[in-house]
Design a protein around this motif. Structure first.
Motif, PDB file in Angstrom:
ATOM      1  N   LEU A 161      -6.180  -5.175  13.048  1.00 25.67           N
ATOM      2  CA  LEU A 161      -6.161  -4.412  11.792  1.00 25.67           C
ATOM      3  C   LEU A 161      -6.736  -3.020  12.012  1.00 25.67           C
ATOM      4  CD1 LEU A 161      -5.854  -4.115   8.710  1.00 25.67           C
ATOM      5  CD2 LEU A 161      -7.986  -5.415   8.438  1.00 25.67           C
ATOM      6  N   TYR A 203      -3.187   4.801  10.239  1.00 25.25           N
ATOM      7  CA  TYR A 203      -2.807   4.860   8.817  1.00 25.25           C
ATOM      8  C   TYR A 203      -3.615   5.933   8.087  1.00 25.25           C
ATOM      9  CZ  TYR A 203      -3.208   2.468   4.124  1.00 25.25           C
ATOM     10  OH  TYR A 203      -3.270   2.111   2.808  1.00 25.25           O
ATOM     11  N   GLU A 220      -7.367 -12.410   6.012  1.00 25.70           N
ATOM     12  CA  GLU A 220      -6.336 -11.832   6.891  1.00 25.70           C
ATOM     13  C   GLU A 220      -6.893 -11.931   8.322  1.00 25.70           C
ATOM     14  OE1 GLU A 220      -5.813  -7.582   6.464  1.00 25.70           O
ATOM     15  OE2 GLU A 220      -3.895  -7.570   7.546  1.00 25.70           O
ATOM     16  N   ASP A 235       3.400  -5.107   2.560  1.00 28.33           N
ATOM     17  CA  ASP A 235       2.107  -4.528   2.977  1.00 28.33           C
ATOM     18  C   ASP A 235       2.216  -3.031   3.280  1.00 28.33           C
ATOM     19  OD1 ASP A 235      -0.621  -4.703   3.363  1.00 28.33           O
ATOM     20  OD2 ASP A 235      -0.520  -5.764   5.270  1.00 28.33           O
ATOM     21  N   ASP A 287      -9.508  -3.273   0.056  1.00 32.55           N
ATOM     22  CA  ASP A 287      -8.776  -3.317   1.331  1.00 32.55           C
ATOM     23  C   ASP A 287      -9.558  -2.613   2.434  1.00 32.55           C
ATOM     24  OD1 ASP A 287      -8.359  -0.650   0.705  1.00 32.55           O
ATOM     25  OD2 ASP A 287      -6.237  -0.878   0.231  1.00 32.55           O
ATOM     26  N   SER A 288      -8.882  -2.374   3.544  1.00 37.13           N
ATOM     27  CA  SER A 288      -9.461  -1.810   4.776  1.00 37.13           C
ATOM     28  C   SER A 288     -10.134  -2.907   5.616  1.00 37.13           C
ATOM     29  CB  SER A 288     -10.425  -0.664   4.463  1.00 37.13           C
ATOM     30  OG  SER A 288     -10.826  -0.034   5.659  1.00 37.13           O
ATOM     31  N   HIS A 329       0.867  -1.184   0.000  1.00 38.73           N
ATOM     32  CA  HIS A 329       0.000   0.000   0.000  1.00 38.73           C
ATOM     33  C   HIS A 329       0.896   1.224   0.000  1.00 38.73           C
ATOM     34  CE1 HIS A 329      -3.561  -2.446   1.131  1.00 38.73           C
ATOM     35  NE2 HIS A 329      -2.625  -3.212   1.682  1.00 38.73           N
ATOM     36  N   HIS A 387      -3.148 -11.580   1.320  1.00 39.02           N
ATOM     37  CA  HIS A 387      -3.056 -12.292   2.617  1.00 39.02           C
ATOM     38  C   HIS A 387      -3.517 -13.748   2.413  1.00 39.02           C
ATOM     39  CE1 HIS A 387      -1.803  -8.869   4.958  1.00 39.02           C
ATOM     40  NE2 HIS A 387      -2.848  -8.168   4.572  1.00 39.02           N
ATOM     41  N   SER A 397       3.553  -7.845   8.684  1.00 37.24           N
ATOM     42  CA  SER A 397       2.211  -7.296   8.888  1.00 37.24           C
ATOM     43  C   SER A 397       1.399  -8.237   9.771  1.00 37.24           C
ATOM     44  CB  SER A 397       1.520  -7.121   7.530  1.00 37.24           C
ATOM     45  OG  SER A 397       0.134  -6.907   7.674  1.00 37.24           O
ATOM     46  N   HIS A 402      -8.156  -8.247  -0.727  1.00 41.96           N
ATOM     47  CA  HIS A 402      -7.737  -8.735   0.581  1.00 41.96           C
ATOM     48  C   HIS A 402      -8.807  -9.701   1.088  1.00 41.96           C
ATOM     49  CE1 HIS A 402      -4.886  -5.481   0.436  1.00 41.96           C
ATOM     50  NE2 HIS A 402      -4.514  -5.612   1.688  1.00 41.96           N
ATOM     51  N   LEU A 430      -5.380   0.700  11.100  1.00 44.66           N
ATOM     52  CA  LEU A 430      -6.054   1.523  10.085  1.00 44.66           C
ATOM     53  C   LEU A 430      -6.346   2.932  10.623  1.00 44.66           C
ATOM     54  CD1 LEU A 430      -8.511  -1.126   8.542  1.00 44.66           C
ATOM     55  CD2 LEU A 430      -6.506  -0.108   7.411  1.00 44.66           C
TER      56      LEU A 430
HETATM   57  N1  HPA Z   1      -5.378  -5.027   5.359  1.00 46.11           N
HETATM   58  C1  HPA Z   1      -6.449  -4.324   4.997  1.00 46.11           C
HETATM   59  N2  HPA Z   1      -6.383  -3.072   4.606  1.00 46.11           N
HETATM   60  C2  HPA Z   1      -5.195  -2.481   4.549  1.00 46.11           C
HETATM   61  C3  HPA Z   1      -4.052  -3.153   4.908  1.00 46.11           C
HETATM   62  C4  HPA Z   1      -4.146  -4.505   5.331  1.00 46.11           C
HETATM   63  O1  HPA Z   1      -3.169  -5.192   5.673  1.00 46.11           O
HETATM   64  N3  HPA Z   1      -3.036  -2.282   4.751  1.00 46.11           N
HETATM   65  C5  HPA Z   1      -3.557  -1.124   4.291  1.00 46.11           C
HETATM   66  N4  HPA Z   1      -4.879  -1.244   4.174  1.00 46.11           N
END
Ligand code: HPA
Ligand code: ZN
Length: 348
Positions: A62, A69, A209, A287, A178-179, A24, A230, A257, A206, A66
């Motif tokens: 996660l 992030y 995970e 990741d 994602d997310s 990402h 993942h 990750s 994704h 997030l």
């Molecule tokens: N998983 C889901 N969303 C994400 C990830 C992740 O590892 N990294 C950045 N957005």
């Protein structure tokens, strides 16, 4: 990093040509650059220093990652910001002997703050094209939808991006998802992925995970993706494992990750070696390397040490990434030849 790996295997890993398939770009924003951009753009950060920010990188899920992030991405405003972030990543990746990277970017993280989607594309693409011209660094852009938002928002993002398609046809080939995975199943995005398939995009998502193995099945069946990002929880479903192996469906696994987000408690418990043993097309990726403690080499070294991987397994991981990458046959041949030449030179 301290390691009990043999020095020769460590050197082999560090020098091996690699392809990264799960990265990402917003997750490459190092604290130093985040502070520099915050100052340049007069954006306030809720941390006193780079050290204080780094100290906050202790995640238990996660979602806990997030939250940070998305907050960190608030410093990205101009085309130059996106260029600087991408160029910094490429320099790090090249130092790790990454020769190609297929990069996720999340336009919704930026458009919701008023940044035009064209600004996001332009800054990332300028750095990627420059790296291709100057260093032969290959890349692709995978525009990813945020799954915690409604499917209508994903459709709106697609509509906003499509007028840019021609201009970025050399780079923008993929669509991702994602997310926050839990509670946001693949099914929620079935219609927009069907539209993206009609439009001839390469599809990934994704899955598996934090979410269950069923989400991996649904990503394949309902979203028609070619790769699973993942996918480590696939192991909970033996029939799914057999399917992934039979169809050589790539899993873009991200060891550091998984450790940082508590998907695994200890790297020695990571299932990467078992997935490989079961014949799955496993790859190693970083990741969000600025948040999870390392780029490609750190990820390879961490699993090689914790799982006592052999050189052949390391090479298999690199070969799997070549097979899984979105390149044409000619480029795939070149990447394979480069890896073969490296292996030959190292055993000579
Ligand atoms: N998983 C889901 N969303 C994400 C990830 C992740 O590892 N990294 C950045 N957005
Ligand atoms: Zn990811």
């Amino acid at each position: 990093m301290s390691t009990t790996l043999s020095p020769s295997l460590q050197r082999f890993i560090e020098g091996m040509p690699k392809i990264e398939l799960h990265l990402h770009i917003e997750g490459t924003l190092e604290p130093e650059l985040m502070f520099a951009l915050a100052q340049r753009n007069q954006v306030a950060l809720p941390y006193a220093s780079v050290e204080a920010l780094r100290a906050a990188y202790a995640f238990d899920s996660l979602q806990s990652f997030l939250d940070l992030y998305y907050a960190g991405a608030a410093v990205l405003l101009t085309e130059q910001d996106f260029y600087d972030m991408t160029a910094a990543y490429i320099a790090r990746a090249r130092a790790d002997k990454v020769c190609r990277s297929e990069i996720f970017f999340d336009p919704q993280t930026h458009t919701e703050r008023g940044v035009p989607i064209a600004t996001v594309f332009a800054g990332i693409a300028r750095a990627l094209r420059e790296a291709r011209e100057q260093h032969g660094f290959g890349s692709a852009m995978i525009m990813s939808f945020l799954r915690h938002l409604p499917e209508e928002d994903a459709f709106a993002t697609l509509e906003a991006a499509l007028p840019l398609r021609e201009q970025y046809r050399d780079l923008w080939t993929g669509i991702g998802l994602d997310s926050a995975e839990r509670g946001n199943p693949p099914e929620k995005f079935a219609r927009v992925f069907a539209r993206c398939k009609e439009l001839d995009f390469r599809l990934v998502a994704h899955a598996g995970e934090e979410g269950p193995a069923q989400y991996v099945r649904d990503a394949l069946d309902l979203l028609q993706v070619e790769r699973i990002d993942h996918g480590v929880r696939s192991e909970e479903d033996p029939a799914l494992m057999a399917r992934l192996a039979q169809h050589a469906i790539p899993l873009t696994v991200c060891p550091l990750s998984n450790l940082k987000l508590c998907v695994v408690a200890d790297m020695r418990q990571h299932n990467l070696a078992r997935l490989l043993e079961a014949g799955l097309a496993v790859t190693v990726n970083s990741d969000d390397p600025a948040y999870f403690g390392g780029y490609m080499n750190a990820n390879f070294l961490a699993v090689a040490e914790a799982l006592t991987l052999k050189r052949e397994q390391i090479v298999t991981l690199a070969r799997n990434a070549i097979a899984a990458s979105f390149v044409d046959a000619e480029e795939r041949g070149k990447l394979s030849a480069e890896l073969d030449a490296y292996c030959l030179a190292q055993t000579a």
